[in-house]
Design a protein around this motif. Structure first.
Motif, PDB file in Angstrom:
ATOM      1  N   LYS A   1      -4.025   8.391   4.065  1.00  0.00           N
ATOM      2  CA  LYS A   1      -4.856   8.032   2.901  1.00  0.00           C
ATOM      3  C   LYS A   1      -3.933   7.510   1.813  1.00  0.00           C
ATOM      4  O   LYS A   1      -3.121   8.259   1.263  1.00  0.00           O
ATOM      5  CB  LYS A   1      -5.631   9.254   2.393  1.00  0.00           C
ATOM      6  CG  LYS A   1      -6.817   9.630   3.264  1.00  0.00           C
ATOM      7  CD  LYS A   1      -7.655  10.687   2.616  1.00  0.00           C
ATOM      8  CE  LYS A   1      -8.912  10.964   3.439  1.00  0.00           C
ATOM      9  NZ  LYS A   1      -9.786  11.978   2.803  1.00  0.00           N
ATOM     10  N   ALA A   2      -4.082   6.212   1.534  1.00  0.00           N
ATOM     11  CA  ALA A   2      -3.225   5.614   0.505  1.00  0.00           C
ATOM     12  C   ALA A   2      -3.662   6.078  -0.872  1.00  0.00           C
ATOM     13  O   ALA A   2      -4.857   6.253  -1.138  1.00  0.00           O
ATOM     14  CB  ALA A   2      -3.292   4.093   0.625  1.00  0.00           C
ATOM     15  N   LYS A   3      -2.685   6.292  -1.715  1.00  0.00           N
ATOM     16  CA  LYS A   3      -3.006   6.707  -3.094  1.00  0.00           C
ATOM     17  C   LYS A   3      -3.033   5.503  -4.037  1.00  0.00           C
ATOM     18  O   LYS A   3      -3.833   5.451  -4.965  1.00  0.00           O
ATOM     19  CB  LYS A   3      -1.982   7.728  -3.579  1.00  0.00           C
ATOM     20  CG  LYS A   3      -2.049   9.044  -2.802  1.00  0.00           C
ATOM     21  CD  LYS A   3      -0.927   9.977  -3.222  1.00  0.00           C
ATOM     22  CE  LYS A   3      -1.008  11.273  -2.419  1.00  0.00           C
ATOM     23  NZ  LYS A   3       0.127  12.173  -2.716  1.00  0.00           N
ATOM     24  N   THR A   4      -2.148   4.566  -3.794  1.00  0.00           N
ATOM     25  CA  THR A   4      -2.073   3.405  -4.700  1.00  0.00           C
ATOM     26  C   THR A   4      -2.013   2.119  -3.906  1.00  0.00           C
ATOM     27  O   THR A   4      -1.522   2.105  -2.757  1.00  0.00           O
ATOM     28  CB  THR A   4      -0.810   3.474  -5.588  1.00  0.00           C
ATOM     29  OG1 THR A   4       0.332   3.508  -4.738  1.00  0.00           O
ATOM     30  CG2 THR A   4      -0.852   4.705  -6.474  1.00  0.00           C
TER      31      THR A   4
ATOM     32  N   ASP B   1      -4.929   2.882  -8.594  1.00  0.00           N
ATOM     33  CA  ASP B   1      -5.079   4.174  -7.926  1.00  0.00           C
ATOM     34  C   ASP B   1      -6.403   4.209  -7.171  1.00  0.00           C
ATOM     35  O   ASP B   1      -7.444   3.826  -7.710  1.00  0.00           O
ATOM     36  CB  ASP B   1      -5.060   5.311  -8.960  1.00  0.00           C
ATOM     37  CG  ASP B   1      -3.688   5.417  -9.613  1.00  0.00           C
ATOM     38  OD1 ASP B   1      -2.700   5.052  -8.945  1.00  0.00           O
ATOM     39  OD2 ASP B   1      -3.615   5.827 -10.786  1.00  0.00           O
TER      40      ASP B   1
ATOM     41  N   ILE C   1       0.865  -1.179   0.000  1.00  0.00           N
ATOM     42  CA  ILE C   1       0.000   0.000   0.000  1.00  0.00           C
ATOM     43  C   ILE C   1       0.899   1.225   0.000  1.00  0.00           C
ATOM     44  O   ILE C   1       1.737   1.388   0.914  1.00  0.00           O
ATOM     45  CB  ILE C   1      -0.909  -0.002   1.252  1.00  0.00           C
ATOM     46  CG1 ILE C   1      -1.784  -1.253   1.258  1.00  0.00           C
ATOM     47  CG2 ILE C   1      -1.743   1.259   1.301  1.00  0.00           C
ATOM     48  CD1 ILE C   1      -2.513  -1.492   2.558  1.00  0.00           C
ATOM     49  N   ASP C   2       0.751   2.015  -1.022  1.00  0.00           N
ATOM     50  CA  ASP C   2       1.609   3.201  -1.195  1.00  0.00           C
ATOM     51  C   ASP C   2       3.086   2.813  -1.132  1.00  0.00           C
ATOM     52  O   ASP C   2       3.914   3.533  -0.570  1.00  0.00           O
ATOM     53  CB  ASP C   2       1.313   4.258  -0.129  1.00  0.00           C
ATOM     54  CG  ASP C   2       0.349   5.306  -0.644  1.00  0.00           C
ATOM     55  OD1 ASP C   2      -0.132   5.151  -1.784  1.00  0.00           O
ATOM     56  OD2 ASP C   2       0.070   6.261   0.100  1.00  0.00           O
TER      57      ASP C   2
ATOM     58  N   ARG D   1       4.453   0.542   0.628  1.00  0.00           N
ATOM     59  CA  ARG D   1       4.858  -0.080   1.892  1.00  0.00           C
ATOM     60  C   ARG D   1       4.329  -1.502   1.972  1.00  0.00           C
ATOM     61  O   ARG D   1       3.144  -1.748   1.705  1.00  0.00           O
ATOM     62  CB  ARG D   1       4.308   0.709   3.080  1.00  0.00           C
ATOM     63  CG  ARG D   1       4.994   2.045   3.263  1.00  0.00           C
ATOM     64  CD  ARG D   1       4.481   2.721   4.500  1.00  0.00           C
ATOM     65  NE  ARG D   1       4.735   1.934   5.694  1.00  0.00           N
ATOM     66  CZ  ARG D   1       4.222   2.218   6.887  1.00  0.00           C
ATOM     67  NH1 ARG D   1       3.410   3.260   7.003  1.00  0.00           N
ATOM     68  NH2 ARG D   1       4.497   1.458   7.924  1.00  0.00           N
TER      69      ARG D   1
END
Lengths: 209, 280
Positions: B261-264, B277, B245-246, B248
């Motif tokens: 807030k995750a972007k990807t 996305d 997630i993002d 990580r």
């Protein structure tokens, strides 16, 4: 006030005539019921024996009188709690004994804490209370007084556990059973302590034998 | 020891030994010392002045004398132990730190503990000396950004700014009482307690975007996707395997900061790796 009738001689005489016929327990019950003359009679019966006992115990007359009064004060305020299961004399002697033992403990603490005590000698004047006597004292009386002072000093040096029973037995004339009850000990232990006390006194007073 | 039968007998039950009788006679011949004449009068006054409680309470005097000081000692000792246990060895700085806590902006406080990142991250996230400059912000920035400011100063000096300008541009410093180290204040910036929850797990994050997932060793397997949720809108499906997630790696131990807030999201679908996305 409960003791209003003690001081006025006429009333004391009038009340004591009727109260003297009563037993200790009857006087206690009467005191509980508000008979003030009954308590005055109790005081009249026991003030001399208790004072004498405490004086022989402490070898200090003023202290003996003070503790004797404290004994009667305690009896007065605790009269509701007194039960007639055992003799009143046992009860009052037990109170007096406990007060005397407490006083001896206080004396020991004072002796330990007193710095001036380090510089005092052990010589003490043994004075006895006695009523004024206008007669000239013969030599025999002087010798007798000296002997009495030595005996009093010898008693004072006894350990408390021996001092109490020997005074009660040989000075106050109590029976072994009464002494055992006052000290809350067994009969055998009481006899043994009295015997041991006599042995100790015999050693201390051997010059008078 | 030889038993002496006369030892335990006297006039009551038998005969006394000669010496014992002499002792008994000496004591018995002592003068009877009676009470003084004013005995009754003094006793009367004594009873009048004495209160019943003074003599009845005397029975409990030993209790009051020994138990009360002991109870007081235990009470005071217990209070000290309890106090030290509550402080937990924070060396007395805690009271000041606690007073500072309520005025520290949350956006600055959180990353220091959660992300375990350097102070530069925190200071960059904070608005640098904005117009709404508050004393609280002064305090935190002064404590937290010595490295950042010095680094910034070096950069500026390379651009030819004088040392006076450099000093004027340095962040104001908090004046602390003597003996207080500012570092413990930093350590206590994030207040504990559930009401200030500052991190959440991957499972909670996935649930927030509409995914019910199960961790399967090295990835999260999507069990179901809530319709019209951010995950559904992004195109995630049941059976997708979430790798990161993002960027990580996401396992059961991973936690995110509050407000994250995750972007990807990187997933594996049918042996193909996809980066999706997210749209909120």
């Amino acid at each position: 006030m409960a003791l209003d009738k003690i001081e006025t001689g006429a009333e004391v005489h009038r009340t004591s005539v009727s109260e003297k016929k009563l037993s200790d327990h009857a006087l206690i019950e009467a005191t509980k019921n508000g008979d003030e003359a009954a308590f005055a009679e109790i005081v009249a019966r026991y003030r001399n024996p208790i004072t004498n006992y405490l004086y022989r115990f402490l070898n200090d007359y003023e202290e003996a009188v003070d503790l004797s009064q404290e004994t009667f004060v305690r009896v007065y305020f605790a009269i509701e709690r007194y039960h007639t299961d055992y003799a009143f004399s046992t009860y009052i002697y037990r109170i007096a004994t406990n007060l005397a033992i407490s006083e001896i403990r206080k004396r020991k603490r004072r002796t330990i804490l007193s710095l001036t005590g380090l510089f005092q000698t052990d010589v003490e004047d043994v004075t006895e209370f006695q009523p004024p006597d206008t007669r000239s004292l013969p030599d025999e009386d002087l010798l007798e007084d000296e002997k009495a002072g030595v005996i009093a000093k010898a008693i004072e040096t006894l350990p408390v556990k021996y001092r109490v029973p020997i005074i009660l037995r040989d000075i106050e004339g109590k029976t072994y059973d009464e002494i055992a009850e006052i000290m809350e000990l067994g009969l055998g232990t009481t006899k043994s302590r009295i015997s041991r006390a006599r042995g100790l006194l015999k050693e201390k007073l051997k010059h008078y034998f | 020891m030889k038993y002496d039968k006369d030892k335990f007998t006297d006039g009551e039950n038998g005969t006394l030994s000669v010496d014992d009788r002499k002792v008994a006679e000496m004591l018995g011949n002592l003068r009877i010392i009676g009470a003084p004449k004013d005995f009754d009068h003094r006793l009367k006054a004594r009873i009048a002045n004495a209160s019943p409680s003074a003599h009845t309470a005397g029975r409990f005097f030993p209790v009051l004398r020994y138990v009360m000081p002991l109870a007081l000692f235990l009470l005071i000792g217990g209070a000290f132990i309890w106090n030290s246990a509550l402080n937990g060895g924070q060396n007395g700085v805690t009271p000041i730190a606690e007073t500072v806590q309520p005025v520290i902006p949350a956006t600055i406080a959180r990353p220091a503990i959660i992300e375990n990142k350097s102070v530069e991250t925190a200071t960059s996230a904070a608005p640098p000396q904005s117009e709404n400059f508050s004393p609280a912000k002064i305090e935190v920035t002064a404590v937290r950004q010595p490295k950042a400011s010095s680094r910034k100063v070096e950069t500026v000096s390379e651009n030819g700014i004088s040392s006076v300008d450099r000093a004027l541009k340095q962040a104001p410093k908090t004046i602390l009482p003597r003996g207080f180290d500012p570092e413990p204040i930093v350590a206590n910036v994030v207040p504990p307690g559930p009401e200030n929850k500052k991190q959440f797990t991957v499972r909670e994050f996935l649930a927030a975007i509409g995914i019910d997932a199960v961790f399967a060793g090295s990835f999260w397997k999507v069990g179901s996707v809530v319709k019209n949720s951010p995950a559904d809108n992004a195109g995630l499906r049941t059976g997708d395997l979430i790798e990161s997630i993002d960027g990580r790696t996401a396992d059961e131990q991973t936690v995110f900061a509050d407000g994250f807030k995750a972007k990807t999201i990187k997933i594996v679908r049918e042996s193909k790796t996809l980066v999706i996305d997210l749209k909120y």
